[in-house]
Design a protein around this motif. Structure first.
Motif, PDB file in Angstrom:
ATOM      1  N   TRP A   1       0.825  -1.214   0.000  1.00 53.52           N
ATOM      2  CA  TRP A   1       0.000   0.000   0.000  1.00 53.52           C
ATOM      3  C   TRP A   1       0.851   1.253   0.000  1.00 53.52           C
ATOM      4  O   TRP A   1       0.449   2.273  -0.548  1.00 53.52           O
ATOM      5  N   TRP A   2       2.049   1.216   0.596  1.00 49.50           N
ATOM      6  CA  TRP A   2       2.898   2.400   0.669  1.00 49.50           C
ATOM      7  C   TRP A   2       3.556   2.741  -0.667  1.00 49.50           C
ATOM      8  O   TRP A   2       4.180   3.781  -0.794  1.00 49.50           O
TER       9      TRP A   2
ATOM     10  N   ALA B   1      -0.574   3.474  -3.108  1.00 52.31           N
ATOM     11  CA  ALA B   1      -1.394   4.637  -2.732  1.00 52.31           C
ATOM     12  C   ALA B   1      -0.753   5.964  -3.158  1.00 52.31           C
ATOM     13  O   ALA B   1      -1.421   6.785  -3.801  1.00 52.31           O
TER      14      ALA B   1
ATOM     15  N   LEU C   1      -1.039   6.308  -6.953  1.00 43.00           N
ATOM     16  CA  LEU C   1      -2.379   6.705  -7.398  1.00 43.00           C
ATOM     17  C   LEU C   1      -2.647   8.181  -7.111  1.00 43.00           C
ATOM     18  O   LEU C   1      -3.234   8.884  -7.938  1.00 43.00           O
ATOM     19  N   ILE C   2      -2.223   8.654  -5.956  1.00 43.47           N
ATOM     20  CA  ILE C   2      -2.395  10.070  -5.622  1.00 43.47           C
ATOM     21  C   ILE C   2      -1.617  10.939  -6.596  1.00 43.47           C
ATOM     22  O   ILE C   2      -2.134  11.949  -7.095  1.00 43.47           O
TER      23      ILE C   2
ATOM     24  N   PHE D   1      -1.561  -3.767  -7.763  1.00 47.27           N
ATOM     25  CA  PHE D   1      -1.797  -3.828  -6.318  1.00 47.27           C
ATOM     26  C   PHE D   1      -2.587  -5.082  -5.936  1.00 47.27           C
ATOM     27  O   PHE D   1      -2.303  -5.718  -4.930  1.00 47.27           O
TER      28      PHE D   1
END
Length: 123
Positions: free
Chosen positions: A60-61, A64, A67-68, A121
């Protein structure tokens, strides 16, 4: 009765106010905050075998912030190109067509990039 000043107050040359300018500044600043992390991530993953890169994007690190960064970059790009079209294209129909194409291109690229990151992911 409306005076000339009252009609144009708060509106720029495109008659749209300063909302797009403020959004462009905010998205640019937010993307600038995420950019060093993305540069570090790119350097870290550069030259690694494909399975290592895919494994990294299952975290996730990594996914995320990517994606941002994609969302902020696409939004910033769309607003910037919209400003250029407003400033330099003078035909109303051509301006409408170019703004629509700009919107479709920007969000199409963002959607494809976002789906690729989500696919990695979830893999």
């Amino acid at each position: 009765m409306t005076t000339h000043l009252k009609r144009v107050q708060g509106l720029g040359s495109a008659k749209g106010g300063t909302v797009n300018y403020a959004l462009k500044q905010v998205t640019g600043f937010a993307a600038a905050l995420v950019t060093p992390y993305m540069i570090f991530l790119g350097i870290w993953l550069f030259g690694k075998p494909r399975p290592v890169v895919l494994e990294a994007f299952t975290q996730w690190w990594v996914a995320a912030p990517t994606l941002i960064f994609i969302f902020l970059s696409v939004w910033h790009m769309r607003i910037g190109m919209h400003a250029i079209i407003d400033d330099y294209v003078h035909g109303h129909f051509l301006k409408l067509v170019l703004v629509c194409l700009n919107w479709m291109f920007a969000w199409g690229v963002g959607l494809l990039c976002g789906l690729a990151v989500i696919r990695m992911f979830l893999a």
